[in-house]
Write a protein that holds these residues in place. Structure first.
Motif, mmCIF file in Angstrom:
data_model
loop_
_atom_site.group_PDB
_atom_site.id
_atom_site.type_symbol
_atom_site.label_atom_id
_atom_site.label_comp_id
_atom_site.label_asym_id
_atom_site.label_seq_id
_atom_site.Cartn_x
_atom_site.Cartn_y
_atom_site.Cartn_z
ATOM 1 N N PHE A 6 -73.693 -37.428 -93.550
ATOM 2 C CA PHE A 6 -73.120 -38.723 -93.938
ATOM 3 C C PHE A 6 -73.901 -39.424 -95.030
ATOM 4 O O PHE A 6 -73.487 -40.481 -95.506
ATOM 5 N N GLN A 7 -75.060 -38.856 -95.437
ATOM 6 C CA GLN A 7 -75.897 -39.578 -96.394
ATOM 7 C C GLN A 7 -75.148 -39.894 -97.687
ATOM 8 O O GLN A 7 -75.371 -40.947 -98.301
ATOM 9 N N HIS A 8 -74.257 -38.992 -98.103
ATOM 10 C CA HIS A 8 -73.538 -39.255 -99.341
ATOM 11 C C HIS A 8 -72.533 -40.388 -99.194
ATOM 12 O O HIS A 8 -72.011 -40.888 -100.186
ATOM 13 N N LEU A 9 -72.296 -40.800 -97.946
ATOM 14 C CA LEU A 9 -71.383 -41.918 -97.708
ATOM 15 C C LEU A 9 -72.101 -43.268 -97.760
ATOM 16 O O LEU A 9 -71.456 -44.318 -97.769
ATOM 17 N N VAL A 10 -73.434 -43.228 -97.759
ATOM 18 C CA VAL A 10 -74.225 -44.460 -97.661
ATOM 19 C C VAL A 10 -74.517 -45.005 -99.053
ATOM 20 O O VAL A 10 -75.078 -44.297 -99.893
ATOM 21 N N PRO A 11 -74.152 -46.265 -99.334
ATOM 22 C CA PRO A 11 -74.465 -46.837 -100.648
ATOM 23 C C PRO A 11 -75.961 -46.799 -100.933
ATOM 24 O O PRO A 11 -76.785 -46.895 -100.016
ATOM 25 N N ALA A 12 -76.315 -46.714 -102.202
ATOM 26 C CA ALA A 12 -77.729 -46.613 -102.586
ATOM 27 C C ALA A 12 -78.528 -47.816 -102.100
ATOM 28 O O ALA A 12 -79.684 -47.677 -101.666
ATOM 29 N N TYR A 13 -77.931 -49.008 -102.151
ATOM 30 C CA TYR A 13 -78.694 -50.191 -101.746
ATOM 31 C C TYR A 13 -78.931 -50.238 -100.242
ATOM 32 O O TYR A 13 -79.822 -50.945 -99.768
ATOM 33 N N ILE A 14 -78.145 -49.487 -99.472
ATOM 34 C CA ILE A 14 -78.409 -49.383 -98.033
ATOM 35 C C ILE A 14 -79.481 -48.324 -97.776
ATOM 36 O O ILE A 14 -80.353 -48.495 -96.911
ATOM 37 N N GLN A 15 -79.456 -47.236 -98.533
ATOM 38 C CA GLN A 15 -80.447 -46.174 -98.343
ATOM 39 C C GLN A 15 -81.861 -46.695 -98.574
ATOM 40 O O GLN A 15 -82.814 -46.225 -97.958
ATOM 41 N N THR A 16 -82.014 -47.646 -99.468
ATOM 42 C CA THR A 16 -83.365 -48.148 -99.774
ATOM 43 C C THR A 16 -83.721 -49.380 -98.964
ATOM 44 O O THR A 16 -84.842 -49.876 -99.068
ATOM 45 N N PHE A 17 -82.777 -49.873 -98.162
ATOM 46 C CA PHE A 17 -83.034 -51.101 -97.411
ATOM 47 C C PHE A 17 -83.849 -50.788 -96.162
ATOM 48 O O PHE A 17 -83.586 -49.827 -95.452
ATOM 49 N N GLU A 18 -84.844 -51.603 -95.898
ATOM 50 C CA GLU A 18 -85.710 -51.390 -94.736
ATOM 51 C C GLU A 18 -85.195 -52.210 -93.555
ATOM 52 O O GLU A 18 -85.066 -53.429 -93.653
ATOM 53 N N ALA A 19 -84.910 -51.540 -92.456
ATOM 54 C CA ALA A 19 -84.348 -52.232 -91.290
ATOM 55 C C ALA A 19 -85.384 -53.137 -90.642
ATOM 56 O O ALA A 19 -86.591 -52.883 -90.698
ATOM 57 N N TYR A 20 -84.903 -54.197 -90.014
ATOM 58 C CA TYR A 20 -85.765 -55.112 -89.261
ATOM 59 C C TYR A 20 -85.656 -54.773 -87.779
ATOM 60 O O TYR A 20 -84.555 -54.669 -87.232
ATOM 61 N N TYR A 21 -86.791 -54.571 -87.136
ATOM 62 C CA TYR A 21 -86.803 -54.232 -85.717
ATOM 63 C C TYR A 21 -87.371 -55.397 -84.917
ATOM 64 O O TYR A 21 -88.562 -55.706 -85.033
ATOM 65 N N PRO A 22 -86.547 -56.062 -84.110
ATOM 66 C CA PRO A 22 -87.056 -57.161 -83.269
ATOM 67 C C PRO A 22 -88.077 -56.639 -82.259
ATOM 68 O O PRO A 22 -88.118 -55.443 -81.946
ATOM 69 N N SER A 23 -88.872 -57.561 -81.725
ATOM 70 C CA SER A 23 -89.888 -57.161 -80.751
ATOM 71 C C SER A 23 -89.236 -56.790 -79.424
ATOM 72 O O SER A 23 -88.072 -57.120 -79.159
ATOM 73 N N LEU A 24 -90.005 -56.133 -78.573
ATOM 74 C CA LEU A 24 -89.515 -55.724 -77.261
ATOM 75 C C LEU A 24 -89.275 -56.947 -76.377
ATOM 76 O O LEU A 24 -89.823 -58.029 -76.638
ATOM 77 N N PRO A 25 -88.483 -56.797 -75.302
ATOM 78 C CA PRO A 25 -88.331 -57.900 -74.345
ATOM 79 C C PRO A 25 -89.681 -58.298 -73.749
ATOM 80 O O PRO A 25 -90.607 -57.476 -73.653
#
Length: 371
Positions: A6-25
């Motif tokens: 699916f990588q070819h389906l992902v826009p370039a600006y999403i491929q380089t975007f760094e996800a935010y991970y909330p803290s644990l409960p």
């Protein structure tokens, strides 16, 4: 069947975007750090809890309402907001927290090749939503820990659609006074939308603080964001709103998800706005007392701090902020590391009741002194 690629389906600006991970409960964090309690000083929550009338709504919410969809456009809340701020109900749009209305505004006005302008060290969601939507976010460095209005104006071009001003700014607590805001809006001269995010406005007690609700009467390009997550302590219910001219709100509404705000949140928010003055004053008194205690502790330890408007204080620590976080967590105190806000070696501490602030100051002093 072909292999999934699916990588070819992902826009370039999403491929380089760094996800935010909330803290644990919290329960998981307590196990990790070996503590049986945790004082939450990381998210600027109002530790007093919701206003009494809102708390009653939460306590008495009838289970029979659970199977029913909420009112899709928050009818009663919009009318309550209109009554409180002397505006029309159609000037308000309610969202699942301010984050949702940020997305709605950006979707409404930006298209390929456009840009938004904000600060480099502010509430990061303006930047994130723009970037993961494929639009340029121009981030202007703070000046003396405040938004730099001249640099923001200089960064504008014909593709600038929105300027986001966080007033007071999270995390520094600095704010534009009336004179600065008016001069800025005059110079923008309706060439772009100006969003004034007033998430912490109820905490400000300064007479020269501008009221966005009044400004939009003179400046039709102004949109004001406010929230029930901070002063009104409804963070778990996720509810915020925007206010603008009828024409602007009509445009934003076309991109806005309906039914995203649940019934309990709508009812609690309506109740929170009723007779809220005593609650707001009690919260402000709590913040004033907390500021005195924490700033005195910082000064006794010889540490730099930024204490402006809002329900928080930033402190520069003599170690990596992540290390300070871990050491405080082992003492049952959770603060916010600020490297993610581009303030390495700083922490942000929520201001709450005096007993908890005393616990924080004691734990913080012990860490600084190597105990």
């Amino acid at each position: 069947m072909a292999n999934l690629d699916f990588q070819h389906l992902v826009p370039a600006y999403i491929q380089t975007f760094e996800a935010y991970y909330p803290s644990l409960p919290d329960q998981e964090l307590m196990v990790t750090y070996g503590v049986d309690h945790l004082h939450r000083l990381n998210n600027n929550e109002n530790a007093l809890g919701p206003p009494p009338k809102a708390a009653e709504i939460v306590d008495e919410f009838p289970p029979r309402m659970v199977p029913e969809y909420p009112n899709g456009d928050c009818f009663y809340l919009r009318h309550k907001l209109a009554e409180k701020f002397n505006k029309e109900p159609e000037q308000f749009l309610v969202g699942n927290g301010s984050c949702e209305v940020i997305g709605s505004v950006i979707k409404a006005f930006c298209e390929e090749g456009d840009n938004i302008i904000t600060a480099d060290k502010t509430f990061a969601v303006y930047e994130w939503v723009a970037e993961f939507s494929g639009f340029e976010a121009r981030l202007i460095p703070l000046k003396d820990h405040a938004f730099d209005h001249r640099a923001m104006l200089d960064a504008m071009d014909e593709r600038t659609k929105i300027l986001f001003v966080c007033n007071p700014n999270n995390p520094t607590g600095t704010y534009w006074d009336k004179e600065t805001m008016n001069a800025f809006l005059d110079e923008v001269d309706n060439r772009a939308i100006v969003v004034i995010d007033e998430a912490y406005c109820e905490y400000v007690e300064q007479e020269d603080y501008p009221n966005g609700m009044e400004l939009m009467e003179r400046y039709p390009n102004v949109i004001v964001f406010r929230t029930f997550s901070k002063m009104y302590a409804l963070a778990a219910l996720r509810i915020g709103y925007l206010c603008g001219t009828n024409e602007i709100v009509d445009i934003v509404r076309r991109t806005h998800i309906v039914y995203s705000v649940n019934t309990l949140a709508q009812r609690a928010a309506v109740a929170a706005l009723s007779n809220d003055s005593p609650f707001i004053e009690a919260t402000r008194a709590m913040i004033r007392d907390a500021k005195k205690l924490v700033t005195a502790t910082c000064e006794s330890l010889g540490l730099e701090y930024i204490c402006g408007e809002g329900s928080y204080i930033m402190i520069k620590v003599p170690m990596p902020d992540t290390l300070m976080y871990r050491k405080l967590m082992k003492k049952g105190v959770m603060v916010r590391t600020m490297t993610g806000f581009r303030f390495p070696n700083w922490i942000r501490v929520s201001l709450v009741q005096q007993p908890v602030m005393e616990i924080f100051c004691q734990a913080f002093t012990e860490v600084i002194e190597g105990r």
